[in-house]
Design a protein around this motif. Structure first.
Motif, PDB file in Angstrom:
ATOM      1  N   ALA A 173      22.592  20.015  88.870  1.00 56.67           N
ATOM      2  CA  ALA A 173      21.723  19.040  89.542  1.00 56.67           C
ATOM      3  C   ALA A 173      22.399  17.673  89.536  1.00 56.67           C
ATOM      4  O   ALA A 173      21.765  16.660  89.806  1.00 56.67           O
ATOM      5  N   LEU A 184      22.599  20.687  83.474  1.00 59.24           N
ATOM      6  CA  LEU A 184      21.497  19.756  83.725  1.00 59.24           C
ATOM      7  C   LEU A 184      21.561  18.572  82.767  1.00 59.24           C
ATOM      8  O   LEU A 184      20.546  18.011  82.376  1.00 59.24           O
ATOM      9  N   VAL A 240      13.907  18.809  83.618  1.00 61.66           N
ATOM     10  CA  VAL A 240      14.354  19.835  84.562  1.00 61.66           C
ATOM     11  C   VAL A 240      14.759  21.117  83.835  1.00 61.66           C
ATOM     12  O   VAL A 240      14.329  22.215  84.192  1.00 61.66           O
ATOM     13  N   THR A 279      12.260  19.902  90.864  1.00 63.19           N
ATOM     14  CA  THR A 279      13.701  19.977  90.617  1.00 63.19           C
ATOM     15  C   THR A 279      14.073  21.335  90.030  1.00 63.19           C
ATOM     16  O   THR A 279      15.102  21.919  90.395  1.00 63.19           O
ATOM     17  N   ALA A 280      13.234  21.855  89.130  1.00 64.63           N
ATOM     18  CA  ALA A 280      13.498  23.186  88.583  1.00 64.63           C
ATOM     19  C   ALA A 280      13.436  24.239  89.694  1.00 64.63           C
ATOM     20  O   ALA A 280      14.206  25.208  89.697  1.00 64.63           O
ATOM     21  N   GLU A 285       9.641  17.684  87.132  1.00 66.79           N
ATOM     22  CA  GLU A 285      10.019  18.935  86.486  1.00 66.79           C
ATOM     23  C   GLU A 285       9.936  20.130  87.441  1.00 66.79           C
ATOM     24  O   GLU A 285      10.931  20.830  87.645  1.00 66.79           O
ATOM     25  N   ALA A 342      19.667  21.194  93.620  1.00 64.48           N
ATOM     26  CA  ALA A 342      18.793  20.253  92.901  1.00 64.48           C
ATOM     27  C   ALA A 342      19.367  18.839  92.860  1.00 64.48           C
ATOM     28  O   ALA A 342      18.670  17.905  92.446  1.00 64.48           O
TER      29      ALA A 342
END
Lengths: 428, 428
Positions: B105, B80, B15, B308-309, B305, B132
């Motif tokens: 997140a 993160l 992420v 969520t990013a 990736e 996230a």
């Protein structure tokens, strides 16, 4: 920040009435969430004496929406009158000039004047927001503008006219034809005063043009939306599509390709097992695709007092909370004028036609398709009792341009009993 | 406002790496949308020397996340790292104390310390955001907090752990058992370091507790989420459910009733034709219900990736645009401590048990259910080759409390070959 946010609401149909109810009935909840009260200063509508099921006696009445929009005790002008021009536009412009923020549900106005109004609002340091203009209660403007702000958006799709989806799914469910269901929808009050706005795809096209602008950073360009309504869809089309595992939906697709911005709103065949294929009745669905997020699907009621008022209140609450986002997600001055790429993405097509019962009729049609470089995936001629024969053809992937030239050539053949129906097959 | 918004990113797994890529590769797009550049000042992770497929040489490296979080050149601390306590919490607290906004997140941290952290952030005049943390790329925190701000939220439901949904849908598709699919998910890297976070429903329970807080204006209360994992679901359960037109999903449901706040995360039977029933693989779905908006359904990738990013960047872009919303949609000081209403909403239940092959065994079970006031909708005894007989019972609507007392009484019978499996049937 405990000063109340004061609304002036123009238009007291179902949506306006719904907004009044929310502000009256949820005062504490709204204040807790926004950190300040939300109040109504004044209202306006065409008819004053009408029981709307909610008391308006606390609010100043204005006959003239322009007068309402410019009142000193109004912070936000809530435009729920509708119509692309006329009083809605005049009052919106007056509100911006008078330094008010504007919340509107008016897709027609924004589809035609969005760039000018957004520019005016930004020049005046005000916001102009329109969550309720697209897909009813679904917070899709927010999801696209803010939720996907870290994405290059690659495609936006949607079923965004509940009336069309109602008619099409009822045709499938009841076996009744288009005309009967059109009348049923009319009786239920589902149709706009000018029904062509619904069944002609114009209303949904307005919505698509607004989402395109946010998605691709381009100026709203409704004139270049390829529009096709559902009026020519027959019960036979619905049945043939179902036989092949498809449903017919009035589907909007916008994507930015190497050739430019493609925007189309047209009846398409979609797989019956897909989320879009399973969408019944007046429900809307929007599919957002971005390079990072892959695909997000949003589903919800596309119209109605509660859902649309909920969307209006989303914008009102944003303003109450101090959330100020550009109308189309970036300053209007930075939005590009996109080149319209009409019909550039290839797809398979469904063709239905009636041929005269003459020897060689089918061969002539097949030759025309072959000459246009279109190959046939499936063809079926149905049994017939009179002098014409229904024929169904599914092509391999081709462009709309190639197809249109084939349809032109078909029109000149002496075997066509009527104009062919051509529907795109969208594998979503 | 053209001063860049400067990020300090702690945690450079998939992420974190995705966020760095977005900031590097989309600088112009982000600046156009936010009205100011978004930049990275410094990064931190456990391992410095590792090829992450993106250059970090432009950024200051900090070994210590607390040092990163408090740097003068950091405006937003992007957490993160994960983990409910330890470095993630220490760095988040340090960031808030140092006057930084925080984007995280980390559902575990917020499920356990959300109230304290939100209070700290608000006291310091900073924001703490967590798009996230729930349902990957789906902008559900934003939809609920802002999009539904004009609603009394009535219910929140969701399939929010992709790994569990992957295992359950693969059991159905391949006919393999739970253990085989658990191993497959492990090999594919789908499981958390402590797999019980996934298959025990804890991770999804964290997410549900966060959404509950926003939906109902209550303090996050993960401890009162009724948690049940998917470990006891057998292939037979999947097949029996399918026979009856259902799918088994790890489903979260939160609703505020007259008895209090009900939060449960447990394997349930849902109709196979419903949107939840049709959800395959790692995809997530959240259903939001409000008194005005009726029902909104949001579907999208629950992890990975890019998705969520994308969600992290939604929060970052909000801050860059000056959007400042309370962590749970209203000031943390105003959030209520809800009474937990465990198991109060009645539902039909699916029961599977193995009975000893003795005369009168089934009668004993039926008597126990009758004594608990539970009536039987369907019962089926399957053919058996050995000394035990599989029995399947679908009850009429009953409460979990009544059911639990029946299950207790069953445990004391001399005919039970194993503990019964009881799954709620949710008609969504």
């Amino acid at each position: 920040m405990t000063k109340p946010l004061r609304l002036g609401i123009a238009g007291l149909g179902t949506v306006g009435t719904g907004v009044v109810k929310i502000v009256r009935q949820k005062a504490d909840l709204l204040a807790a969430r926004a950190g300040r009260p939300v109040a109504i200063s004044a209202v306006s509508a065409r008819t004053r004496d009408k029981d709307r099921g909610v008391s308006l006696s606390d609010y100043t009445w204005e006959d003239d929406p322009v007068a309402l929009a410019t009142r000193d005790d109004v912070d936000v002008f809530v435009e729920l009158m509708g119509g692309s021009d006329g009083p809605a536009k005049a009052a919106t412009e007056a509100a911006i000039t008078a330094g008010k923020d504007v919340v509107t549900a008016n897709k027609a106005m924004l589809a035609h004047h969005g760039q000018a109004l957004a520019t005016a609002a930004e020049t005046a340091g005000r916001v102009l927001r329109f969550e309720a203009a697209v897909a009813g209660g679904i917070p899709v403007v927010k999801a696209l503008t803010e939720g996907l702000a870290g994405n290059d958006v690659t495609r936006v799709m949607g079923v965004m006219n509940g009336t069309c989806n109602y008619i099409l799914t009822r045709m499938q469910a009841t076996g009744q034809g288009y005309n009967a269901l059109f009348e049923e929808a009319d009786k239920l009050g589902y149709l706009e005063a000018d029904p062509n706005l619904d069944v002609g795809g114009i209303d949904a096209g307005h919505k698509l043009a607004l989402l395109s602008s946010i998605a691709f950073g381009t100026q709203v360009n409704f004139n270049d939306v390829e529009l096709e309504g559902i009026q020519s869809i027959t019960l036979e089309d619905i049945k043939h599509a179902a036989d092949m595992g498809y449903r017919i939906k009035l589907l909007g697709v916008a994507q930015l390709t190497g050739r430019g911005l493609e925007q189309r709103m047209s009846p398409c065949l979609v797989p019956e097992s897909s989320p879009l294929g399973q969408l019944e009745g007046g429900t809307n669905m929007v599919v957002l695709e971005g390079d990072m997020v892959e695909q997000i699907v949003l589903r919800g009621p596309g119209a109605g007092e509660g859902p649309t008022a909920s969307a209006v209140m989303s914008d009102v609450m944003d303003i109450a909370r101090g959330i100020r986002v550009s109308t189309f997600g970036q300053p209007a001055s930075g939005l590009q004028q996109a080149t319209a790429a009409r019909a550039s993405t290839p797809a398979p097509f469904y063709l239905r036609m009636d041929l005269e019962d003459k020897p060689g009729a089918l061969a002539k049609v097949a030759t025309v398709l072959g000459d246009a470089g279109i190959s046939i995936d499936r063809m079926r001629q149905y049994r017939h009792d009179d002098t014409t024969a229904p024929v169904l053809i599914v092509t391999h992937k081709t462009t709309r341009t190639a197809l249109d030239s084939a349809l032109d050539a078909m029109g000149k053949l002496d075997v066509m009993a009527s104009s062919p129906v051509a529907l795109r097959i969208e594998t979503v």
